[in-house]
Design a protein around this motif. Structure first.
Motif: not given
Length: 231
Positions: A42-43, A131-133, A144-145, A173-175
């Motif tokens: 989902e992320v 996490a995304v927000s 970055h993201v 969470y990690a991206f």
């Protein structure tokens, strides 16, 4: 990489302290698959399809997915939160230790970070959407993201990790994003890729052995239960 750091890494490698290609037990290897959990998937979906995403493509890379989850798990296992692990290794060195080919200038220091954004959430804040927000709402992470900075924009290979601490209930969470591996023409040979699984009312959808040009078309529906690979 500076001459001093190059010598330090060489000594550590000779001592067996660092072992490229052997670090990170979950790192995918040819003939293996890295399966994303539902939160990781989902992320990825939210970032890949975000209206502000400036990368031309957002392609899942199994080694990056593995290092992202491994770091989330390590933070749970050893009780810390941050880009640098207790040994003092930052994201760039941790990726190097998996055997992922990086240019020398990616390691100006052992704690260097050109690739990773982290988020930690609890309760209602422990979700892919939060996490995304959280990343998008932070100027330091947004560049970055979403690839707003040209340096990150060309990092089109990405990995996502998520692990929840069973004791505290916090979710890590990690991206991770990176350039194509140095000296490699990036491809996903048969049996080497990422797999997404969703056990919902619509059944189970999986993919593996993906082709890069198809990954951008992975989510053809907003309904997570209708994931399918196209092209």
């Amino acid at each position: 990489m500076t001459g001093r750091l190059q010598r330090v890494l060489a000594v550590l490698l000779a001592m067996g302290v660092l072992a490229p290609g052997e670090a990170g037990g979950g790192v995918a290897a040819p003939g293996e698959l890295h399966e994303l959990n539902e939160t990781e998937a989902e992320v990825y979906r939210l970032l890949a399809r975000h209206a502000g995403q400036l990368r031309a493509s957002v392609l899942l890379e199994p080694r990056l997915c593995a290092i992202a989850r491994d770091h989330c798990q390590d933070m749970v296992d050893r009780g810390y939160f941050g880009h640098t692990n207790p040994e003092g290794y930052g994201p760039n060195v941790r990726l190097y230790l998996t055997g992922y080919p990086l240019p020398n200038w990616y390691i100006p220091s052992l704690d260097a970070n050109y690739i990773e954004s982290l988020y930690k959430g609890w309760g209602a804040d422990d979700s892919a959407a939060r996490a995304v927000s959280g990343w998008v709402g932070s100027s330091a992470h947004r560049v970055h993201v979403l690839g707003e900075d040209p340096f990150y924009r060309v990092q089109v290979l990405v990995g996502v990790g998520y692990v929840q601490d069973p004791v505290s209930g916090y979710g890590n969470y990690a991206f991770v994003s990176a350039h194509e591996p140095v000296g490699e023409q990036w491809r996903s040979p048969a049996g080497f890729g990422c797999r997404l699984r969703h056990d919902g009312a619509a059944g189970v959808a999986t993919f593996f052995g993906m082709r890069p040009q198809a990954v951008a078309q992975l989510y053809v529906s907003e309904d997570a239960g209708a994931w399918r690979l196209t092209g």
